[in-house]
Design an enzyme around this catalytic site. Sequence first.
Site, PDB file in Angstrom:
ATOM      1  N   LYS A  26       0.898  -1.085   0.023  1.00  0.00           N
ATOM      2  CA  LYS A  26       0.118  -0.101  -0.089  1.00  0.00           C
ATOM      3  C   LYS A  26       0.937   1.336   0.110  1.00  0.00           C
ATOM      4  O   LYS A  26       0.683   2.123  -0.784  1.00  0.00           O
ATOM      5  CB  LYS A  26      -0.830   0.072   1.333  1.00  0.00           C
ATOM      6  N   ARG A  96      -3.202   3.205   8.337  1.00  0.00           N
ATOM      7  CA  ARG A  96      -3.624   1.894   7.516  1.00  0.00           C
ATOM      8  C   ARG A  96      -2.345   1.036   7.649  1.00  0.00           C
ATOM      9  O   ARG A  96      -1.238   1.597   7.488  1.00  0.00           O
ATOM     10  CB  ARG A  96      -3.875   2.498   6.138  1.00  0.00           C
ATOM     11  N   GLY A 105      -8.393  -7.047   3.931  1.00  0.00           N
ATOM     12  CA  GLY A 105      -9.239  -7.263   5.171  1.00  0.00           C
ATOM     13  C   GLY A 105      -8.637  -7.967   6.228  1.00  0.00           C
ATOM     14  O   GLY A 105      -9.143  -8.251   7.454  1.00  0.00           O
ATOM     15  N   MET A 107      -5.877  -6.648   8.062  1.00  0.00           N
ATOM     16  CA  MET A 107      -5.312  -5.739   8.904  1.00  0.00           C
ATOM     17  C   MET A 107      -6.316  -4.553   9.156  1.00  0.00           C
ATOM     18  O   MET A 107      -6.887  -4.217   8.128  1.00  0.00           O
ATOM     19  CB  MET A 107      -3.912  -5.104   8.341  1.00  0.00           C
ATOM     20  N   ARG A 340      -3.395  -1.525  -6.478  1.00  0.00           N
ATOM     21  CA  ARG A 340      -2.490  -2.888  -6.297  1.00  0.00           C
ATOM     22  C   ARG A 340      -3.016  -3.752  -7.319  1.00  0.00           C
ATOM     23  O   ARG A 340      -3.989  -3.426  -8.033  1.00  0.00           O
ATOM     24  CB  ARG A 340      -2.861  -3.640  -4.919  1.00  0.00           C
ATOM     25  N   HIS A 456     -16.270  -8.808   0.811  1.00  0.00           N
ATOM     26  CA  HIS A 456     -15.212  -9.814   1.307  1.00  0.00           C
ATOM     27  C   HIS A 456     -15.261 -11.103   0.685  1.00  0.00           C
ATOM     28  O   HIS A 456     -14.481 -11.694   0.254  1.00  0.00           O
ATOM     29  CB  HIS A 456     -15.233  -9.843   2.927  1.00  0.00           C
ATOM     30  N   ARG A 564      -0.614 -48.586 -15.298  1.00  0.00           N
ATOM     31  CA  ARG A 564      -0.388 -49.529 -14.344  1.00  0.00           C
ATOM     32  C   ARG A 564      -1.254 -50.728 -14.780  1.00  0.00           C
ATOM     33  O   ARG A 564      -2.277 -50.424 -14.783  1.00  0.00           O
ATOM     34  CB  ARG A 564      -0.807 -48.722 -12.818  1.00  0.00           C
ATOM     35  N   SER A 766      12.440 -44.302 -14.672  1.00  0.00           N
ATOM     36  CA  SER A 766      11.357 -43.609 -14.132  1.00  0.00           C
ATOM     37  C   SER A 766      11.239 -43.515 -12.758  1.00  0.00           C
ATOM     38  O   SER A 766      11.105 -44.674 -12.185  1.00  0.00           O
ATOM     39  CB  SER A 766      10.176 -44.077 -14.847  1.00  0.00           C
ATOM     40  N   THR A 769       8.275 -41.837  -7.328  1.00  0.00           N
ATOM     41  CA  THR A 769       8.843 -41.236  -5.866  1.00  0.00           C
ATOM     42  C   THR A 769       7.804 -41.550  -5.085  1.00  0.00           C
ATOM     43  O   THR A 769       8.217 -41.075  -3.738  1.00  0.00           O
ATOM     44  CB  THR A 769       8.855 -39.641  -6.154  1.00  0.00           C
ATOM     45  N   ASN A 770       6.718 -42.124  -5.181  1.00  0.00           N
ATOM     46  CA  ASN A 770       5.797 -42.455  -3.974  1.00  0.00           C
ATOM     47  C   ASN A 770       6.539 -43.394  -3.170  1.00  0.00           C
ATOM     48  O   ASN A 770       6.751 -43.193  -1.896  1.00  0.00           O
ATOM     49  CB  ASN A 770       4.670 -42.801  -4.531  1.00  0.00           C
ATOM     50  N   CYS A 833       7.238 -40.605 -12.469  1.00  0.00           N
ATOM     51  CA  CYS A 833       5.693 -40.886 -12.639  1.00  0.00           C
ATOM     52  C   CYS A 833       5.153 -40.878 -11.330  1.00  0.00           C
ATOM     53  O   CYS A 833       4.117 -41.328 -11.025  1.00  0.00           O
ATOM     54  CB  CYS A 833       5.799 -42.191 -13.535  1.00  0.00           C
ATOM     55  N   TYR A 853      11.365 -35.788 -18.724  1.00  0.00           N
ATOM     56  CA  TYR A 853       9.827 -35.451 -18.910  1.00  0.00           C
ATOM     57  C   TYR A 853       9.332 -35.916 -17.258  1.00  0.00           C
ATOM     58  O   TYR A 853       9.955 -36.718 -16.439  1.00  0.00           O
ATOM     59  CB  TYR A 853       9.101 -36.597 -19.893  1.00  0.00           C
TER      60      TYR A 853
HETATM   61  P1  ADP Z   1      -7.753  -2.225   3.316  1.00  0.00           P
HETATM   62  O1  ADP Z   1      -6.293  -2.800   3.741  1.00  0.00           O
HETATM   63  O2  ADP Z   1      -8.687  -3.319   4.200  1.00  0.00           O
HETATM   64  O3  ADP Z   1      -7.856  -2.246   2.124  1.00  0.00           O
HETATM   65  P2  ADP Z   1      -7.343   0.579   3.687  1.00  0.00           P
HETATM   66  O4  ADP Z   1      -6.199   0.851   4.352  1.00  0.00           O
HETATM   67  O5  ADP Z   1      -7.335   0.711   2.287  1.00  0.00           O
HETATM   68  O6  ADP Z   1      -7.737  -0.884   4.265  1.00  0.00           O
HETATM   69  O7  ADP Z   1      -8.555   1.391   4.314  1.00  0.00           O
HETATM   70  C1  ADP Z   1      -9.832   1.016   4.240  1.00  0.00           C
HETATM   71  C2  ADP Z   1     -10.614   2.248   3.603  1.00  0.00           C
HETATM   72  O8  ADP Z   1     -10.588   3.447   4.120  1.00  0.00           O
HETATM   73  C3  ADP Z   1     -10.533   2.155   2.184  1.00  0.00           C
HETATM   74  O9  ADP Z   1     -11.875   2.257   1.657  1.00  0.00           O
HETATM   75  C4  ADP Z   1      -9.929   3.441   2.074  1.00  0.00           C
HETATM   76  O10 ADP Z   1     -10.244   4.023   0.722  1.00  0.00           O
HETATM   77  C5  ADP Z   1     -10.317   4.447   3.136  1.00  0.00           C
HETATM   78  N1  ADP Z   1      -9.393   5.397   3.559  1.00  0.00           N
HETATM   79  C6  ADP Z   1      -8.265   5.220   4.215  1.00  0.00           C
HETATM   80  N2  ADP Z   1      -7.444   6.121   4.340  1.00  0.00           N
HETATM   81  C7  ADP Z   1      -8.098   7.071   3.924  1.00  0.00           C
HETATM   82  C8  ADP Z   1      -8.001   8.438   3.794  1.00  0.00           C
HETATM   83  N3  ADP Z   1      -6.826   9.116   4.330  1.00  0.00           N
HETATM   84  N4  ADP Z   1      -8.948   9.220   3.423  1.00  0.00           N
HETATM   85  C9  ADP Z   1     -10.361   8.793   2.939  1.00  0.00           C
HETATM   86  N5  ADP Z   1     -10.369   7.499   2.981  1.00  0.00           N
HETATM   87  C10 ADP Z   1      -9.376   6.675   3.524  1.00  0.00           C
HETATM   88 MG    MG Z   2      -7.943  -0.982   1.031  1.00  0.00          MG
HETATM   89 MG    MG Z   3     -10.162  -3.346   6.064  1.00  0.00          MG
END
Ligand code: ADP
Ligand code: MG
Ligand code: MG
Length: 882
Positions: A26, A96, A105, A107, A340, A456, A564, A766, A769-770, A833, A853
């Site tokens: 990030k 963040r 999701g 962290m 990302r 999610h 076999r 051949s 390996t089992n 094999c 192979y």
């Molecule tokens: P995750 O790793 O779960 O994607 P994020 O760190 O991206 O979590 O943050 C979760 C949400 O908060 C995201 O939708 C992001 O766009 C929003 N967010 C994070 N930082 C800011 C910011 N500085 N201003 C506005 N929205 C933010």
């Molecule tokens: Mg995010």
């Molecule tokens: Mg999150």
Amino acid sequence: MHRHVYAFGGGSSDGNATMKKTLGGKGANLAEMARIGLPVPPGFTITTEVCDHYYRNERTYPEGLWSEVDSALAALEEKTGKAFGDPAKPLLVSVRSGAAISMPGMMDTVLNLGLNKKVAAGLAKATGNERFVWDLFRRLVNMFGDVVMGVEHRHFEAELDEAKAAAKVRADTDLDAAALKRLTERYLAVYRDRTGEEFPSDPRVQLRKAIDAVFGSWETPRAVEYRRIYKISGLLGTAVNVQAMVYGNMGETSGTGVAFTRDPSTGENVFYGEFLMNAQGEDVVAGIRTPRPIAELETVMPECYRQLTEVRQTLERHYKDIQDLEFTIEGGRLFLLQTRSGKRTAFAAVKIAVDMVEEGTIDRSTALRRVEPDQLNQLLHPGFDPKVKRNPVAKGLAASPGAAVGKAVFTAADAVAWAARGEACVLVRAETSPEDIAGMNVAKGILTSRGGMTSHAAVVARGMGKPCVAGCGRLLIDEHAKTVGLEDGGVVFREGDYISIDGSTGEVMPGRIATIPPRLGGAVEKLLGWADETRRLGIRANADTPLDARRAREFGAQGIGLCRTEHMFFGEDRIPAVREMILASDEAGRRRALKDLLPMQRSDFEGIFEAMDGFPVTIRLLDPPLHEFLPMEPENQREMAERMGLPVEAVQKKVESLRELNPMLGHRGCRLGISFPEIYEMQVQAIAEAALAAAKKGVKVHPEIMHPLVGTKEEIRMMREMTDRIMHEVFAGSDRKVHYLVGTMIEVPRAALVADRIAEHAEFFSFGTNDLTQMTFGYSRDDAGSFLPGYLAKKVLPEDPFVSLDAEGVGQLVDLACKRGRSTRAKLKLGICGEHGGDPASIRFCHEVGLDYVSCSPFRVPIARLAAAHAALGTRADSGTA
Ligand code: ADP
Ligand code: MG
Ligand code: MG
């Protein structure tokens, strides 16, 4: 001094996209986006090295960290023209997390840090928007309470529900300033009651505690579990990003959304995403309101939409891969908050890789590296039989393609428990959260009633390659009663009932619907074609029947590496003859039984030769432990006595005398061939006759006769001599000949050690390996289940050696045997094999030791083709999960 903090945005960035290891994905990408001129709210990143230090030093920070943070914060105040804790022009920030590999999701994020009552009052005055300020504040208390202090979200949720009920509104956006102010007070009270302390009003204390919480979250059970499932190891930890807030909840010209630069489900080159107006942070993915498709943004805010489509192009051109981005619009101004490489289905991964080659964006090797061999597994999964009429009870979003059939379970824990009993289950939840990961991992599919295409459930399911139907709002899922009903009444199914879900259409059907095997599509064929041009290893299949052989060919196998022959012996019509052969007291008796078997074997072989026209077929002579054939049931013993004209007692006595203590190490393989030469003679005769018959029809036959379980030179010498003798006898009675090879399995450690001697008589090796793994470790494969899981859990072994070849130990024997074998016979053909022949890591090893192979089950052939190409490219695949 070693640096721990890197600034980004606001005109300059200290970091860039190559610094994922220290800045996390990030942080590195925020820096990169700012660098290439995209509108990123400024901030700074505290490195993953700090996280590493934190855990190595009893949760303490490196010296000087806080003064670095202070200066970074001062610089951020300078850049934004705001000040942290200043009511007149307050700077609010988000905290963040972000590791080098994204763990969606896993962290937690805290938004709107820096608010207290004084600051709130100031901000309300400055913006003239009191509602907005209380909305920020209640979110801060909620997130801070939840993420930093561990106050369960539901306690806040309950207050929100009450506030909505009191105001008689459904959406949080319908609460006015006064209601939100009261709600904030209620949240502060919840915070006080649950934590026993006041909500910290000092912004710096808030910030410090939030940073602690992010570092602390690296080792939470769910994060650890996620890394375990995805085999993520060797990371330093998470980075922490502190970033100036932008506000998507300022009113109707503000909003927030997430988007993919292409469709992550089908791979199609269309803009794909969702947004919500007057919303903040994760509102879109949390399924609080139903988000709107990105295309609608064009009518709502045309200028922002135009900008966003430009960003889409800029990002793809820059990163040369599909991107998953987060944006926020504040009063009509667009900001980018994350990008990302997008998680995608296997199908999309292949399509995007191939399309990008054709668009001239990436080269073929990059395209090959973009697809993990195991991902192809998803494409080899079944769909529903189109001939079966469906009666869907509901239709949700087609969130992750494929067909899943299983019994409905309503909690992740149940999914884990049911799957452990070997039951196929479909996980049914209102929505999923990171706590559900383990259950999702074992379920055949996932069904949710809430959340959109980026919920999610949808994101995780696509990553796992599981069928998922999300946001199926017509279904009322009661997780406590463990039932699913319809809005208009009635229960449609309950726990344990079979359901079928189609992640490609979104349909949900009660009961079990028949599935059909998959077909590879055009893009997959193209990519695999490139893999074939790239790889050095040949790919064969393990196939015992003409049907398997044909399927293997369709998947691209270039021969059979293991046929076999015992499978041909097991057929119901054949087993009495096989038993007679074993129970016979003399050679004449055995020959009588073998005469019945000969024509059956001959026609099987002929079918396989025809299916493999032009390709080699390695046929292994009989190698079952004897006990697998012995008649144990009294009824079968009577039947055999009758057939052979013997008293039952005689049969019983014979069975008794053939019993072995450890059959897997007993009278099997070439040992059988040496004790009872006529068995193998019959098999060789059948092969020779089948080869001649097929050749006569114009089929190009290349038989390779393989002797199992050889451990000494004398064994293979005798077997070789017998094979040549019978082949020539058969050829002598015909006007043609067929070229054939004689070789051996290398599956007994001794064979590997004396491979130079064995190669004097073997034209190919051949690696079985089992058995080789079994005998090298001294683990019985059939009994290892009692301790192997414990070994893996306690990390005594890094990996199940029956799944992934133990390069360190067993691999040495393979390597040695290759070298010694080739020292005697330079052109010795080498293959594998064992089960490992379809495992990408093992295939890599096979490439490196110079095998010719690998051979694997037909369904794994495409995976092996790609894995062999990866091995030839010599670099680890970039799966696009970074
Ligand atoms: P995750 O790793 O779960 O994607 P994020 O760190 O991206 O979590 O943050 C979760 C949400 O908060 C995201 O939708 C992001 O766009 C929003 N967010 C994070 N930082 C800011 C910011 N500085 N201003 C506005 N929205 C933010
Ligand atoms: Mg995010
Ligand atoms: Mg999150």
